[in-house]
Design an enzyme around this catalytic site. Structure first.
Site, PDB file in Angstrom:
ATOM      1  N   ASP A 137    -100.526  18.342  69.219  1.00  0.00           N
ATOM      2  CA  ASP A 137    -100.123  19.727  69.481  1.00  0.00           C
ATOM      3  C   ASP A 137     -99.219  20.137  68.486  1.00  0.00           C
ATOM      4  OD1 ASP A 137    -101.523  19.930  71.767  1.00  0.00           O
ATOM      5  OD2 ASP A 137     -99.618  19.300  73.218  1.00  0.00           O
ATOM      6  N   TYR A 153     -95.434   7.130  72.273  1.00  0.00           N
ATOM      7  CA  TYR A 153     -94.748   8.440  72.132  1.00  0.00           C
ATOM      8  C   TYR A 153     -93.390   8.406  72.472  1.00  0.00           C
ATOM      9  CZ  TYR A 153     -99.375  10.443  72.363  1.00  0.00           C
ATOM     10  OH  TYR A 153    -100.953  11.014  71.983  1.00  0.00           O
ATOM     11  N   ASP A 213     -94.552  22.642  77.884  1.00  0.00           N
ATOM     12  CA  ASP A 213     -93.407  22.736  76.911  1.00  0.00           C
ATOM     13  C   ASP A 213     -93.043  24.005  76.471  1.00  0.00           C
ATOM     14  OD1 ASP A 213     -95.730  23.944  75.732  1.00  0.00           O
ATOM     15  OD2 ASP A 213     -96.557  22.331  74.649  1.00  0.00           O
ATOM     16  N   ARG A 257     -97.304  16.101  78.102  1.00  0.00           N
ATOM     17  CA  ARG A 257     -96.897  17.388  78.535  1.00  0.00           C
ATOM     18  C   ARG A 257     -97.199  17.298  80.195  1.00  0.00           C
ATOM     19  NH1 ARG A 257    -100.140  21.734  77.123  1.00  0.00           N
ATOM     20  NH2 ARG A 257    -101.656  20.521  76.124  1.00  0.00           N
TER      21      ARG A 257
END
Length: 243
Positions: free
Chosen positions: A48, A76, A90, A182
């Site tokens: 993203d 992550y 988000d 997310r």
């Protein structure tokens, strides 16, 4: 460098860039360097715009390896804001609801995270590239249409708390392909009884490739300009779009 036979770049995608932005930047540099008009360039795993970190870019015949490369385990580091939710889970959209956080402790967070280890079911975000009857979910969501996506099974290999405060937590997640961090932020917030949304995300590993092996798009362009170039015979140039 032989971009037609296939090269693979490991990029540290900057904040605010789409994955397509990074591919476009490198493709443009390669086309100018080679003096041609088209060539296949693709990426293994979308990030993203609000995320940074490892993005693998393949050229020419190496694009055939994209499925293999993006199937690798991802790692992550994610920061989750607690006590508030957003429609996109988000910072792409505004806060739509707030919740108390006084009951949250480090111990509660650590116990809650254990529930997300292993095989889990996850409903993808409405603001995602998933398709419903051939239409992208995010396009429907941005128009205010109701989006109903089915839960998918995925695997969280490891999840740990890195930082804790009353209004925010930072976690490290090692997960399978198809995991939406997310959506994980949404689900962790719900499990804590406070709501949650992603406020920062960095992909630190894809398969065996770690972020310290990556270069910025600007450095990649410099390498494209500087490194020795191998060109195909003139007779092959008309077929470049099929490589």
């Amino acid at each position: 460098m032989n971009y037609l036979e296939g090269e693979i770049f490991y990029i540290d995608k900057p904040l605010g860039w789409t994955s397509f932005d990074a591919v476009k930047r490198l493709r443009g540099a390669m086309l100018r360097r080679m003096g041609i008009k088209k060539m296949k360039v693709g990426h293994a795993g979308t990030l993203d715009p609000l995320a940074t970190g490892v993005m693998i870019v393949c050229t020419g015949r190496a694009t055939k390896r994209i499925d293999e490369l993006q199937a690798g385990v991802k790692e992550y580091v994610a920061t989750i804001g607690l006590g508030a939710t957003t429609p996109s889970y988000d910072l792409e959209t505004e806060i739509d609801a707030t919740y108390p956080t006084e009951h949250i402790t480090r111990e509660l967070v650590e116990e809650t995270l254990k529930r997300f280890h292993g095989a889990i079911e996850q409903v993808p975000p409405a603001f995602s590239a998933c398709k419903i009857d051939g239409r992208r979910a995010y396009k429907m969501a941005r128009k205010g249409h109701e989006v109903n996506l089915k839960a998918k099974q995925l695997v969280i290999d490891d999840i740990e708390l890195l930082e804790y405060s009353s209004g925010s937590i930072t976690i490290r997640v090692v997960c399978s392909k198809g995991t939406y961090i997310r959506a994980l932020a949404r689900d962790i917030g719900e499990a804590l009884g406070s709501g949650g949304h992603l406020t920062a995300l960095r992909r630190t590993r894809v398969g065996d490739i770690t972020v310290d092996q990556c270069v910025s798009p600007d450095r990649a362009v410099e390498l494209i300009r500087e490194l020795p170039l191998e060109m195909p015979p003139e007779s092959e140039l008309s077929h470049l779009g099929n490589l």
